[in-house]
Design a protein around this motif. Structure first.
Motif, PDB file in Angstrom:
ATOM      1  N   PRO A 172    -125.474  17.529  38.985  1.00  0.00           N
ATOM      2  CA  PRO A 172    -125.215  16.245  38.323  1.00  0.00           C
ATOM      3  C   PRO A 172    -126.482  15.750  37.631  1.00  0.00           C
ATOM      4  O   PRO A 172    -127.584  15.886  38.175  1.00  0.00           O
ATOM      5  CB  PRO A 172    -124.806  15.321  39.471  1.00  0.00           C
ATOM      6  CG  PRO A 172    -125.364  15.952  40.701  1.00  0.00           C
ATOM      7  CD  PRO A 172    -125.370  17.428  40.455  1.00  0.00           C
ATOM      8  N   GLN A 173    -126.331  15.197  36.434  1.00  0.00           N
ATOM      9  CA  GLN A 173    -127.484  14.757  35.668  1.00  0.00           C
ATOM     10  C   GLN A 173    -128.308  13.696  36.405  1.00  0.00           C
ATOM     11  O   GLN A 173    -129.530  13.661  36.298  1.00  0.00           O
ATOM     12  CB  GLN A 173    -127.028  14.198  34.310  1.00  0.00           C
ATOM     13  CG  GLN A 173    -126.417  15.230  33.368  1.00  0.00           C
ATOM     14  CD  GLN A 173    -127.447  16.180  32.786  1.00  0.00           C
ATOM     15  OE1 GLN A 173    -128.047  16.975  33.506  1.00  0.00           O
ATOM     16  NE2 GLN A 173    -127.628  16.115  31.484  1.00  0.00           N
ATOM     17  N   LYS A 174    -127.635  12.841  37.164  1.00  0.00           N
ATOM     18  CA  LYS A 174    -128.348  11.747  37.831  1.00  0.00           C
ATOM     19  C   LYS A 174    -129.340  12.252  38.877  1.00  0.00           C
ATOM     20  O   LYS A 174    -130.246  11.515  39.288  1.00  0.00           O
ATOM     21  CB  LYS A 174    -127.353  10.794  38.483  1.00  0.00           C
ATOM     22  CG  LYS A 174    -126.559  11.396  39.626  1.00  0.00           C
ATOM     23  CD  LYS A 174    -125.579  10.396  40.197  1.00  0.00           C
ATOM     24  CE  LYS A 174    -124.757  10.992  41.348  1.00  0.00           C
ATOM     25  NZ  LYS A 174    -123.789  10.015  41.896  1.00  0.00           N
ATOM     26  N   SER A 175    -129.194  13.509  39.302  1.00  0.00           N
ATOM     27  CA  SER A 175    -130.097  14.062  40.317  1.00  0.00           C
ATOM     28  C   SER A 175    -131.369  14.635  39.712  1.00  0.00           C
ATOM     29  O   SER A 175    -132.265  15.057  40.449  1.00  0.00           O
ATOM     30  CB  SER A 175    -129.382  15.151  41.118  1.00  0.00           C
ATOM     31  OG  SER A 175    -129.125  16.294  40.307  1.00  0.00           O
ATOM     32  N   LEU A 176    -131.473  14.648  38.375  1.00  0.00           N
ATOM     33  CA  LEU A 176    -132.577  15.323  37.695  1.00  0.00           C
ATOM     34  C   LEU A 176    -133.487  14.345  36.965  1.00  0.00           C
ATOM     35  O   LEU A 176    -133.067  13.259  36.573  1.00  0.00           O
ATOM     36  CB  LEU A 176    -132.017  16.332  36.681  1.00  0.00           C
ATOM     37  CG  LEU A 176    -131.105  17.421  37.250  1.00  0.00           C
ATOM     38  CD1 LEU A 176    -130.494  18.219  36.105  1.00  0.00           C
ATOM     39  CD2 LEU A 176    -131.866  18.336  38.199  1.00  0.00           C
ATOM     40  N   GLU A 177    -134.721  14.767  36.788  1.00  0.00           N
ATOM     41  CA  GLU A 177    -135.637  14.025  35.944  1.00  0.00           C
ATOM     42  C   GLU A 177    -135.235  14.199  34.486  1.00  0.00           C
ATOM     43  O   GLU A 177    -134.562  15.166  34.114  1.00  0.00           O
ATOM     44  CB  GLU A 177    -137.077  14.524  36.149  1.00  0.00           C
ATOM     45  CG  GLU A 177    -137.619  14.315  37.563  1.00  0.00           C
ATOM     46  CD  GLU A 177    -137.730  12.851  37.924  1.00  0.00           C
ATOM     47  OE1 GLU A 177    -137.993  12.037  37.001  1.00  0.00           O
ATOM     48  OE2 GLU A 177    -137.550  12.511  39.108  1.00  0.00           O
ATOM     49  N   THR A 178    -135.650  13.262  33.649  1.00  0.00           N
ATOM     50  CA  THR A 178    -135.257  13.267  32.240  1.00  0.00           C
ATOM     51  C   THR A 178    -135.567  14.600  31.562  1.00  0.00           C
ATOM     52  O   THR A 178    -134.749  15.127  30.799  1.00  0.00           O
ATOM     53  CB  THR A 178    -135.968  12.128  31.490  1.00  0.00           C
ATOM     54  OG1 THR A 178    -135.587  10.888  32.082  1.00  0.00           O
ATOM     55  CG2 THR A 178    -135.576  12.123  30.020  1.00  0.00           C
ATOM     56  N   ALA A 179    -136.720  15.179  31.852  1.00  0.00           N
ATOM     57  CA  ALA A 179    -137.136  16.419  31.188  1.00  0.00           C
ATOM     58  C   ALA A 179    -136.217  17.586  31.508  1.00  0.00           C
ATOM     59  O   ALA A 179    -136.120  18.544  30.731  1.00  0.00           O
ATOM     60  CB  ALA A 179    -138.567  16.753  31.596  1.00  0.00           C
ATOM     61  N   ASP A 180    -135.530  17.542  32.649  1.00  0.00           N
ATOM     62  CA  ASP A 180    -134.674  18.659  33.055  1.00  0.00           C
ATOM     63  C   ASP A 180    -133.212  18.474  32.644  1.00  0.00           C
ATOM     64  O   ASP A 180    -132.415  19.411  32.753  1.00  0.00           O
ATOM     65  CB  ASP A 180    -134.731  18.830  34.579  1.00  0.00           C
ATOM     66  CG  ASP A 180    -136.122  19.189  35.060  1.00  0.00           C
ATOM     67  OD1 ASP A 180    -136.796  19.979  34.367  1.00  0.00           O
ATOM     68  OD2 ASP A 180    -136.530  18.671  36.110  1.00  0.00           O
ATOM     69  N   ARG A 181    -132.856  17.289  32.181  1.00  0.00           N
ATOM     70  CA  ARG A 181    -131.439  17.011  31.918  1.00  0.00           C
ATOM     71  C   ARG A 181    -130.902  17.764  30.706  1.00  0.00           C
ATOM     72  O   ARG A 181    -129.747  18.206  30.710  1.00  0.00           O
ATOM     73  CB  ARG A 181    -131.232  15.503  31.737  1.00  0.00           C
ATOM     74  CG  ARG A 181    -131.428  14.727  33.026  1.00  0.00           C
ATOM     75  CD  ARG A 181    -131.033  13.278  32.860  1.00  0.00           C
ATOM     76  NE  ARG A 181    -131.138  12.557  34.128  1.00  0.00           N
ATOM     77  CZ  ARG A 181    -130.626  11.358  34.356  1.00  0.00           C
ATOM     78  NH1 ARG A 181    -129.962  10.734  33.378  1.00  0.00           N
ATOM     79  NH2 ARG A 181    -130.762  10.773  35.519  1.00  0.00           N
TER      80      ARG A 181
END
Length: 240
Positions: A172-181
């Motif tokens: 899920p995108q919410k679990s990642l830092e912005t750079a990894d999304r």
């Protein structure tokens, strides 16, 4: 009162619908939110765009990141507040994601229909599509909520809906830092189609970092689309 109205009320009572925010039982005629939470939601929507100072559901300002990925306009209804699950707007989005409630879908579509009409002169001339949901999330909840929303909006505008993309995203995108999304937004075409000269309205529930929306827009642009507009219930702002 005719038979249909009586049946509608009986079915409503049997379903025991509750407000998605405060969880109190809804009265007949209330739509996803009770009167109190609906009034709070309307008040919250008066917050303005940081660029043009208009109400968010009456502006189509984008940002530099989205514009760099071919998104001409960003149509939205309200601000998404991270770490605040108790707001009516956030509660609507969370229910849309997981509950498959027709009243929630209708309320969300009502909000976006109003915003789209404020920004697009002829929405019926656009192709509606959506940012795809992860396969595991579809299996868990039984729905792709963004697809349901895009289909409902297309129907309201008598426009064409096309399912263009599928997702291979693992997290899920919410679990990642912005750079990894952006990397995690692993989308692929569900069908081969020529969109040369066509304009697209790309629907999702929330724009936070903009990674998913931008990745999807870049792929759609490669099909020849002349114009891509983002459509989202909520958008997160860095100045909030």
């Amino acid at each position: 009162m005719n038979i249909k109205n009586i049946m509608d009320r009986v079915l409503f009572a049997l379903s025991v619908p509750k407000c998605v925010c405060c969880k109190t039982r809804l009265d007949y005629g209330e739509n996803a939110l009770c009167l109190k939470c609906s009034a709070e939601f309307e008040q919250f929507k008066t917050r303005n765009c940081s660029r043009c100072a208009r109400k968010l559901n009456m502006c189509s300002c984008s940002n530099d990141f989205l514009e760099a990925h071919y998104i001409k306009r960003t149509i939205k209804c309200f601000r998404y507040l991270n770490r605040n699950d108790a707001t009516p707007g956030n509660a609507l989005i969370y229910s849309l994601k997981r509950d498959n409630r027709s009243d929630v879908l209708k309320r969300c579509a009502d909000e976006l229909e109003y915003a789209i009409r404020n920004s697009i002169s002829d929405p019926g001339g656009y192709i509606f599509t959506n940012v795809p949901r992860r396969k595991s999330a579809i299996i868990e909840h039984g729905i792709d909520h963004s697809e349901l929303l895009a289909r409902e909006l297309a129907k309201r505008f008598d426009a064409e809906y096309i399912s263009l993309l599928k997702s291979n995203a693992k997290k899920p995108q919410k679990s990642l830092e912005t750079a990894d999304r952006f990397k995690n937004a692993d989308f692929y075409f569900s069908k081969n189609i020529d969109l040369t000269g066509r304009a697209v309205l790309l629907v999702d529930d929330i724009i936070t970092s903009g990674a998913s929306m931008s990745k999807a827009a870049s792929l759609i642009r490669s099909l020849g689309s002349r114009e891509i507009n983002a459509v989202s219930l909520a958008i997160a702002y860095k100045d909030q």
